[in-house]
Design a protein around this motif. Structure first.
Motif, short mmCIF file in Angstrom:
data_model
loop_
_atom_site.label_atom_id
_atom_site.label_comp_id
_atom_site.label_asym_id
_atom_site.label_seq_id
_atom_site.Cartn_x
_atom_site.Cartn_y
_atom_site.Cartn_z
N UNK A 1 0.80 -1.16 0.11
CA UNK A 1 0.07 0.02 -0.08
C UNK A 1 0.90 1.25 -0.01
N UNK A 2 0.54 2.12 -1.07
CA UNK A 2 1.45 3.24 -0.96
C UNK A 2 0.74 4.53 -1.92
N UNK A 3 1.14 5.52 -1.46
CA UNK A 3 0.79 6.69 -2.25
C UNK A 3 1.01 6.88 -3.55
N UNK A 4 -0.02 6.92 -4.30
CA UNK A 4 0.12 6.91 -5.87
C UNK A 4 0.91 8.22 -6.38
N UNK A 5 1.83 8.23 -7.30
CA UNK A 5 2.88 9.16 -7.93
C UNK A 5 2.15 9.66 -9.34
N UNK B 1 -5.50 13.14 -2.74
CA UNK B 1 -4.70 12.25 -2.45
C UNK B 1 -5.30 10.85 -2.93
N UNK B 2 -4.27 10.10 -3.46
CA UNK B 2 -4.47 8.84 -3.98
C UNK B 2 -3.61 7.76 -3.30
N UNK B 3 -4.24 6.59 -2.61
CA UNK B 3 -3.46 5.57 -2.11
C UNK B 3 -3.77 4.33 -2.97
N UNK B 4 -2.61 3.56 -3.28
CA UNK B 4 -2.94 2.39 -4.23
C UNK B 4 -2.52 1.20 -3.24
N UNK B 5 -3.32 0.04 -3.77
CA UNK B 5 -2.77 -1.17 -3.26
C UNK B 5 -2.21 -1.95 -4.41
N UNK C 1 -3.52 3.89 -12.76
CA UNK C 1 -4.54 4.32 -12.04
C UNK C 1 -5.81 4.37 -12.80
N UNK C 2 -5.29 5.05 -14.03
CA UNK C 2 -6.65 5.05 -15.31
C UNK C 2 -7.20 3.63 -15.48
N UNK C 3 -6.26 2.73 -15.89
CA UNK C 3 -6.81 1.26 -16.14
C UNK C 3 -7.64 0.81 -14.77
N UNK C 4 -7.08 1.06 -13.73
CA UNK C 4 -7.70 0.36 -12.49
C UNK C 4 -8.99 1.04 -12.27
N UNK D 1 -3.11 13.31 -19.36
CA UNK D 1 -2.37 14.66 -18.53
C UNK D 1 -3.26 15.12 -17.55
N UNK D 2 -4.67 14.61 -17.48
CA UNK D 2 -5.59 15.20 -16.48
C UNK D 2 -5.58 14.32 -15.08
N UNK D 3 -5.05 12.93 -15.42
CA UNK D 3 -5.13 12.05 -14.40
C UNK D 3 -3.58 12.07 -13.84
N UNK D 4 -2.72 12.55 -14.58
CA UNK D 4 -1.35 12.88 -14.03
C UNK D 4 -1.62 14.24 -13.12
N UNK D 5 -2.29 15.22 -13.65
CA UNK D 5 -2.51 16.51 -12.72
C UNK D 5 -3.09 16.09 -11.30
N UNK D 6 -4.22 15.37 -11.51
CA UNK D 6 -4.69 14.91 -10.15
C UNK D 6 -3.80 14.55 -9.27
N UNK D 7 -2.83 13.46 -9.66
CA UNK D 7 -2.02 12.95 -8.96
C UNK D 7 -0.75 13.93 -8.37
N UNK D 8 -0.48 14.75 -9.08
CA UNK D 8 0.48 15.82 -8.78
C UNK D 8 -0.01 17.07 -7.84
N UNK D 9 -1.57 17.15 -7.80
CA UNK D 9 -2.15 18.01 -7.01
C UNK D 9 -2.25 17.86 -5.45
#
Length: 71
Positions: free
Chosen positions: A3-7, A54-58, A14-17, A42-50
């Protein structure tokens, strides 16, 4: 399982999941597959950089198998 923060680099996974989750369990999301399917990477990347989103992934191995978003 890891489990970790998504980058920003996790955007394709993330988009595929997210799309897989919307197909399998649409009731678990506040958006529809149609609303998200054409989201530019680019939108997904921007959300992850915002810093306000916050996104956490398994992960199982290198595969993202689940995530949580909080703001």
């Amino acid at each position: 399982m890891l489990i970790r923060t998504l980058l920003k680099e996790d955007a394709p996974s993330l988009q595929e999941c997210r799309l897989r989750g919307l197909e399998e369990s649409p009731e678990a999301f506040l958006v529809t597959l149609g609303e998200v399917a054409d989201t530019p990477m680019s939108i997904v990347e921007a959300e992850l950089a915002d810093d306000g989103i916050h996104y956490v992934g398994a992960f199982e191995g290198d595969e993202l198998v689940g995530f949580m978003r909080y703001v």
